[in-house]
Design a protein around this motif. Sequence first.
Motif, PDB file in Angstrom:
ATOM      1  N   VAL A 128       7.859   7.739   4.127  1.00  0.00           N
ATOM      2  CA  VAL A 128       8.177   9.099   4.575  1.00  0.00           C
ATOM      3  C   VAL A 128       7.015  10.039   4.265  1.00  0.00           C
ATOM      4  O   VAL A 128       6.595  10.833   5.119  1.00  0.00           O
ATOM      5  N   ALA A 129       6.473   9.943   3.068  1.00  0.00           N
ATOM      6  CA  ALA A 129       5.338  10.797   2.689  1.00  0.00           C
ATOM      7  C   ALA A 129       4.141  10.540   3.588  1.00  0.00           C
ATOM      8  O   ALA A 129       3.449  11.478   4.001  1.00  0.00           O
ATOM      9  N   GLY A 130       3.878   9.269   3.878  1.00  0.00           N
ATOM     10  CA  GLY A 130       2.755   8.938   4.750  1.00  0.00           C
ATOM     11  C   GLY A 130       2.922   9.483   6.154  1.00  0.00           C
ATOM     12  O   GLY A 130       1.950   9.914   6.780  1.00  0.00           O
ATOM     13  N   ASN A 131       4.148   9.496   6.661  1.00  0.00           N
ATOM     14  CA  ASN A 131       4.401  10.028   8.001  1.00  0.00           C
ATOM     15  C   ASN A 131       4.372  11.551   8.022  1.00  0.00           C
ATOM     16  O   ASN A 131       3.873  12.154   8.966  1.00  0.00           O
ATOM     17  N   GLN A 132       4.925  12.166   7.005  1.00  0.00           N
ATOM     18  CA  GLN A 132       5.003  13.625   6.963  1.00  0.00           C
ATOM     19  C   GLN A 132       3.692  14.273   6.536  1.00  0.00           C
ATOM     20  O   GLN A 132       3.381  15.381   6.969  1.00  0.00           O
ATOM     21  N   LEU A 133       2.952  13.599   5.687  1.00  0.00           N
ATOM     22  CA  LEU A 133       1.685  14.135   5.162  1.00  0.00           C
ATOM     23  C   LEU A 133       0.579  13.111   5.363  1.00  0.00           C
ATOM     24  O   LEU A 133       0.160  12.434   4.415  1.00  0.00           O
ATOM     25  N   PRO A 134       0.070  12.977   6.588  1.00  0.00           N
ATOM     26  CA  PRO A 134      -0.928  11.937   6.871  1.00  0.00           C
ATOM     27  C   PRO A 134      -2.183  12.024   5.996  1.00  0.00           C
ATOM     28  O   PRO A 134      -2.806  11.011   5.709  1.00  0.00           O
ATOM     29  N   GLU A 135      -2.512  13.219   5.522  1.00  0.00           N
ATOM     30  CA  GLU A 135      -3.707  13.364   4.688  1.00  0.00           C
ATOM     31  C   GLU A 135      -3.581  12.682   3.333  1.00  0.00           C
ATOM     32  O   GLU A 135      -4.586  12.295   2.738  1.00  0.00           O
ATOM     33  N   VAL A 136      -2.358  12.506   2.843  1.00  0.00           N
ATOM     34  CA  VAL A 136      -2.170  11.788   1.573  1.00  0.00           C
ATOM     35  C   VAL A 136      -1.618  10.388   1.783  1.00  0.00           C
ATOM     36  O   VAL A 136      -1.567   9.596   0.851  1.00  0.00           O
ATOM     37  N   GLY A 137      -1.187  10.084   2.996  1.00  0.00           N
ATOM     38  CA  GLY A 137      -0.580   8.793   3.290  1.00  0.00           C
ATOM     39  C   GLY A 137      -1.474   7.612   2.995  1.00  0.00           C
ATOM     40  O   GLY A 137      -1.016   6.573   2.534  1.00  0.00           O
ATOM     41  N   GLU A 138      -2.776   7.759   3.240  1.00  0.00           N
ATOM     42  CA  GLU A 138      -3.703   6.647   3.008  1.00  0.00           C
ATOM     43  C   GLU A 138      -3.935   6.386   1.531  1.00  0.00           C
ATOM     44  O   GLU A 138      -4.480   5.353   1.168  1.00  0.00           O
ATOM     45  N   THR A 139      -3.535   7.317   0.678  1.00  0.00           N
ATOM     46  CA  THR A 139      -3.623   7.109  -0.765  1.00  0.00           C
ATOM     47  C   THR A 139      -2.272   6.693  -1.331  1.00  0.00           C
ATOM     48  O   THR A 139      -2.181   5.772  -2.131  1.00  0.00           O
ATOM     49  N   VAL A 140      -1.216   7.375  -0.903  1.00  0.00           N
ATOM     50  CA  VAL A 140       0.114   7.141  -1.463  1.00  0.00           C
ATOM     51  C   VAL A 140       0.639   5.750  -1.119  1.00  0.00           C
ATOM     52  O   VAL A 140       1.143   5.046  -1.993  1.00  0.00           O
ATOM     53  N   LEU A 141       0.529   5.355   0.137  1.00  0.00           N
ATOM     54  CA  LEU A 141       1.102   4.069   0.552  1.00  0.00           C
ATOM     55  C   LEU A 141       0.473   2.877  -0.173  1.00  0.00           C
ATOM     56  O   LEU A 141       1.205   2.055  -0.731  1.00  0.00           O
ATOM     57  N   PRO A 142      -0.851   2.757  -0.220  1.00  0.00           N
ATOM     58  CA  PRO A 142      -1.410   1.627  -0.979  1.00  0.00           C
ATOM     59  C   PRO A 142      -1.044   1.677  -2.464  1.00  0.00           C
ATOM     60  O   PRO A 142      -0.795   0.643  -3.073  1.00  0.00           O
ATOM     61  N   LEU A 143      -0.998   2.882  -3.016  1.00  0.00           N
ATOM     62  CA  LEU A 143      -0.633   3.030  -4.426  1.00  0.00           C
ATOM     63  C   LEU A 143       0.777   2.513  -4.667  1.00  0.00           C
ATOM     64  O   LEU A 143       1.011   1.692  -5.554  1.00  0.00           O
ATOM     65  N   VAL A 144       1.723   2.943  -3.859  1.00  0.00           N
ATOM     66  CA  VAL A 144       3.115   2.549  -4.066  1.00  0.00           C
ATOM     67  C   VAL A 144       3.335   1.077  -3.728  1.00  0.00           C
ATOM     68  O   VAL A 144       4.008   0.364  -4.476  1.00  0.00           O
ATOM     69  N   VAL A 145       2.762   0.602  -2.638  1.00  0.00           N
ATOM     70  CA  VAL A 145       2.933  -0.812  -2.284  1.00  0.00           C
ATOM     71  C   VAL A 145       2.300  -1.703  -3.352  1.00  0.00           C
ATOM     72  O   VAL A 145       2.909  -2.685  -3.799  1.00  0.00           O
ATOM     73  N   GLY A 146       1.099  -1.372  -3.772  1.00  0.00           N
ATOM     74  CA  GLY A 146       0.412  -2.178  -4.792  1.00  0.00           C
ATOM     75  C   GLY A 146       1.150  -2.202  -6.113  1.00  0.00           C
ATOM     76  O   GLY A 146       1.338  -3.268  -6.718  1.00  0.00           O
ATOM     77  N   THR A 147       1.608  -1.041  -6.561  1.00  0.00           N
ATOM     78  CA  THR A 147       2.315  -1.002  -7.841  1.00  0.00           C
ATOM     79  C   THR A 147       3.713  -1.601  -7.720  1.00  0.00           C
ATOM     80  O   THR A 147       4.224  -2.162  -8.685  1.00  0.00           O
ATOM     81  N   THR A 148       4.315  -1.519  -6.540  1.00  0.00           N
ATOM     82  CA  THR A 148       5.611  -2.159  -6.338  1.00  0.00           C
ATOM     83  C   THR A 148       5.479  -3.669  -6.482  1.00  0.00           C
ATOM     84  O   THR A 148       6.350  -4.316  -7.078  1.00  0.00           O
ATOM     85  N   VAL A 149       4.407  -4.217  -5.969  1.00  0.00           N
ATOM     86  CA  VAL A 149       4.169  -5.658  -6.126  1.00  0.00           C
ATOM     87  C   VAL A 149       4.084  -6.008  -7.612  1.00  0.00           C
ATOM     88  O   VAL A 149       4.704  -6.966  -8.073  1.00  0.00           O
ATOM     89  N   VAL A 150       3.348  -5.202  -8.383  1.00  0.00           N
ATOM     90  CA  VAL A 150       3.217  -5.453  -9.821  1.00  0.00           C
ATOM     91  C   VAL A 150       4.586  -5.369 -10.498  1.00  0.00           C
ATOM     92  O   VAL A 150       4.974  -6.259 -11.263  1.00  0.00           O
ATOM     93  N   PHE A 151       5.336  -4.296 -10.198  1.00  0.00           N
ATOM     94  CA  PHE A 151       6.644  -4.134 -10.838  1.00  0.00           C
ATOM     95  C   PHE A 151       7.647  -5.191 -10.395  1.00  0.00           C
ATOM     96  O   PHE A 151       8.512  -5.580 -11.167  1.00  0.00           O
ATOM     97  N   GLU A 152       7.542  -5.655  -9.163  1.00  0.00           N
ATOM     98  CA  GLU A 152       8.469  -6.687  -8.696  1.00  0.00           C
ATOM     99  C   GLU A 152       8.106  -8.068  -9.231  1.00  0.00           C
ATOM    100  O   GLU A 152       8.957  -8.941  -9.294  1.00  0.00           O
ATOM    101  N   LEU A 153       6.856  -8.272  -9.617  1.00  0.00           N
ATOM    102  CA  LEU A 153       6.474  -9.538 -10.247  1.00  0.00           C
ATOM    103  C   LEU A 153       6.814  -9.539 -11.735  1.00  0.00           C
ATOM    104  O   LEU A 153       7.355 -10.505 -12.261  1.00  0.00           O
ATOM    105  N   LEU A 154       6.485  -8.447 -12.424  1.00  0.00           N
ATOM    106  CA  LEU A 154       6.727  -8.366 -13.863  1.00  0.00           C
ATOM    107  C   LEU A 154       8.142  -7.906 -14.209  1.00  0.00           C
ATOM    108  O   LEU A 154       8.701  -8.305 -15.223  1.00  0.00           O
ATOM    109  N   GLY A 155       8.716  -7.062 -13.361  1.00  0.00           N
ATOM    110  CA  GLY A 155      10.006  -6.444 -13.656  1.00  0.00           C
ATOM    111  C   GLY A 155      11.130  -7.412 -13.953  1.00  0.00           C
ATOM    112  O   GLY A 155      11.803  -7.281 -14.976  1.00  0.00           O
ATOM    113  N   PRO A 156      11.392  -8.384 -13.083  1.00  0.00           N
ATOM    114  CA  PRO A 156      12.499  -9.308 -13.368  1.00  0.00           C
ATOM    115  C   PRO A 156      12.313 -10.092 -14.669  1.00  0.00           C
ATOM    116  O   PRO A 156      13.273 -10.332 -15.395  1.00  0.00           O
TER     117      PRO A 156
END
Length: 172
Positions: A128-156
Amino acid sequence: TQAEALGVVLLAGGLALWLEVSYLLTALTVGATIVNLASHHEQPFHEIEYIEWPFMILFFLLAGASLHVEALAQVGVVGGAYIALRALGLVTGSFVGGHVIGAAPRIRRWMGWATLPQAGVALGMALVAGNQLPEVGETVLPLVVGTTVVFELLGPVLTRLALIRAGEASRG
């Protein structure tokens, strides 16, 4: 019941589109309203479980497809800080919250570690942030996707460890 549940989801999506509001917040609001006001909310939620997997696959596929790997390298320090600060916030907040409600010390000590996994809402908000705010989308999306991968690997793993250490699950 399955048709009723699917109808509510489609109606909520249509209303969000018509009112030009966030799909994510609309879905969260509808879900919270149903759980708190409907007397028979358990059955529709269980019915959705039978048909949710294709939607989940599509959601995560689209989230992954919007990730540019070269952008992931650019968020290294910020991503590391996000991971550390999110973990610190969850562990500290759970400890303080557990202290306030009088939870046993072993529960207070380990509950934050059990809450580390993240996925759906974080990715949804990033999209949603990437669609609504394209100027930050290229930073926010990789940050969240990348850290989600880390949390989904370590979290369980950390959740299981925390539940065992807190005495809430067996080692078996």
